[in-house]
Structures are given as structure tokens and as C-alpha cells.
Design an enzyme around this catalytic site. Sequence first.
Site, PDB file in Angstrom:
ATOM      1  N   SER A  31      -7.334 -30.155  34.764  1.00  0.00           N
ATOM      2  CA  SER A  31      -7.934 -31.256  35.054  1.00  0.00           C
ATOM      3  C   SER A  31      -6.740 -32.488  34.972  1.00  0.00           C
ATOM      4  O   SER A  31      -6.631 -33.354  35.743  1.00  0.00           O
ATOM      5  CB  SER A  31      -9.160 -31.681  34.418  1.00  0.00           C
ATOM      6  OG  SER A  31      -8.996 -31.805  33.073  1.00  0.00           O
ATOM      7  N   GLY A  83      -0.844 -29.115  31.013  1.00  0.00           N
ATOM      8  CA  GLY A  83      -1.796 -29.857  29.804  1.00  0.00           C
ATOM      9  C   GLY A  83      -1.864 -28.728  28.636  1.00  0.00           C
ATOM     10  O   GLY A  83      -1.066 -27.528  28.745  1.00  0.00           O
ATOM     11  N   GLU A 104       0.925 -19.463  33.189  1.00  0.00           N
ATOM     12  CA  GLU A 104       1.513 -20.442  32.812  1.00  0.00           C
ATOM     13  C   GLU A 104       2.756 -20.210  31.598  1.00  0.00           C
ATOM     14  O   GLU A 104       3.735 -20.999  31.698  1.00  0.00           O
ATOM     15  CB  GLU A 104       0.480 -21.376  31.902  1.00  0.00           C
ATOM     16  CG  GLU A 104      -0.674 -21.937  32.690  1.00  0.00           C
ATOM     17  CD  GLU A 104      -1.951 -22.467  32.182  1.00  0.00           C
ATOM     18  OE1 GLU A 104      -2.435 -23.498  32.587  1.00  0.00           O
ATOM     19  OE2 GLU A 104      -2.144 -22.156  30.862  1.00  0.00           O
TER      20      GLU A 104
HETATM   21  C1  5RP Z   1      -5.394 -23.826  31.546  1.00  0.00           C
HETATM   22  C2  5RP Z   1      -4.666 -24.593  30.533  1.00  0.00           C
HETATM   23  C3  5RP Z   1      -5.169 -25.857  30.827  1.00  0.00           C
HETATM   24  O1  5RP Z   1      -3.630 -26.741  30.577  1.00  0.00           O
HETATM   25  C4  5RP Z   1      -5.713 -26.695  29.621  1.00  0.00           C
HETATM   26  O2  5RP Z   1      -7.038 -25.898  29.590  1.00  0.00           O
HETATM   27  C5  5RP Z   1      -5.818 -28.129  29.518  1.00  0.00           C
HETATM   28  O3  5RP Z   1      -6.957 -28.401  30.535  1.00  0.00           O
HETATM   29  P1  5RP Z   1      -7.337 -29.715  30.999  1.00  0.00           P
HETATM   30  O4  5RP Z   1      -6.039 -30.683  31.358  1.00  0.00           O
HETATM   31  O5  5RP Z   1      -8.478 -29.601  31.839  1.00  0.00           O
HETATM   32  O6  5RP Z   1      -7.913 -30.235  29.778  1.00  0.00           O
HETATM   33  O7  5RP Z   1      -4.170 -23.995  29.835  1.00  0.00           O
HETATM   34  O8  5RP Z   1      -5.207 -22.390  31.560  1.00  0.00           O
END
Ligand code: 5RP
Length: 224
Positions: A31, A83, A104
Site C-alpha cells: 500500500s 515498503g 522483492e
Molecule cells: C510486500 C511487502 C510490503 O513492502 C510490506 O508488506 C509493507 O506493505 P505496506 O506498505 O502495505 O504496509 O513486503 O510483500
Amino acid sequence: MMTQDELKTLVGQAALRYVEPGSIVGVGTGSTVNKFIEALAGMKGQIAGAVSSSVASTERLHALGIKVFDASGVDDLAVYIDGADEIDHSGYMIKGGGAALTREKIVAAMSRKFVCIADDSKLVKTLGAFALPVEVIPMAARRITRQFAAIGGVVSLRMKGDAPLVTDNGQHILDVTGLKITDPLGFESAVNQWPGVVTVGVFAHQKANVCLLGTAAGVKTMAF
Ligand code: 5RP
């Protein structure tokens, strides 16, 4: 008082200053990154495109008219923006809340700089309060569960409705609670050796170089 959503918008926009004109940008998932993608669309004419870490981010990038390159055809990236679920004061992170941890980590490894964007609820002293995501080959899940139990971890298989969630890579996610990860580098190296582990959600070897943290007082820049 700013909402968490507003803090995410703030850091998503702040990350634009790390985007080099003419370059291909590494784009994470989640997000907070969605806010970055929206901001990036405003300068899409100034970049070559993006390498994406998930099907979800690729769809979002395409919808906003940003070209997405296949990672296998790209040598390296100047910057990766993503993120985190937790980040500590050394730039070590837990990631994978969105189940995209494997891609990622690959895109992070391709990149010269990892810029983490997060609201200040993500900053922790020690990693482990957030359930650690681990992508696994399904036939190894039972054995890996026992290996985590031996070090105090409690495992649950991530579900989507009534069935196990299937990642972009066709695998499953275990979420592990009860861990206090005091040596992220050693922990990541050790768990990566367990047969059937695809990726552990500790990002220590691919840690952040910079964190843009959204706070009530504005964006705080932490460099590691
Ligand atoms: C996805 C991730 C995201 O970066 C992590 O979950 C953070 O997400 P958000 O910005 O929705 O809090 O690792 O696999």
C-alpha cells in the site's frame, strides 16, 4: 494528526527525489508503494520504465502507462523503492506482508540503492513482533514448521479464503510468530539453508540504504 494513509502518501511522494531521470526504477509492492507508483506516474515521461516485484505492482504500473521491463533482461538498477513490515535502526527489515518477498529480494539485489518508505509504526528496536513471512515449497512446509518450532517459532500457513495462498511463484507462505531476531544477518543466512525455503522475509543481506519514515512532523530520512 495525520492518518497512516496520509503518511504513506507523504513518503511515496518523497521517494521521487531518488529517481534518476532516464533510468529504470525498481518498484516494490504494497500500500505504501502504491502511493509511490501514483507519484511516479507524474514523471513517467522522464523515466525509461520500471522493473516490478509483483504481478500486482506490474498491473498498477501498466494501468498508469509506465513501461515494465522483465528483470531478466536488465543488468542493474540505480534505485529500488519498497515498503517494509518492520525496519530497525540498522536498516534491517522484515518484508513479505504482501507475499511478494521473493521477487522483492531479487529486485533489491539488482539495485545499487534500496530506499525503504514506511510510516513510523514500522520502526522497531528488534525485528520479530511482526509475523515473519517465509515463502516455502509446499512439500517442505511440515518439516520447516518443526524447524521453526525448535527455535521457538509458531507457524501458520497463510490462507486466502479456504485455500492456502499461492504466491506469484506458485508457492506457499508460512507466517512465523514468537521470534526475536537479534542477529538478522546470521538468521537470514541460516534459514535460507533449510531445504524447501524459497525466501525468508528477513532482508539483512539486502537491507535498506535509506529509510524515508513518515512521521507527524514530516518525512524523517534515515541513512544506514
Ligand atoms: C510486500 C511487502 C510490503 O513492502 C510490506 O508488506 C509493507 O506493505 P505496506 O506498505 O502495505 O504496509 O513486503 O510483500
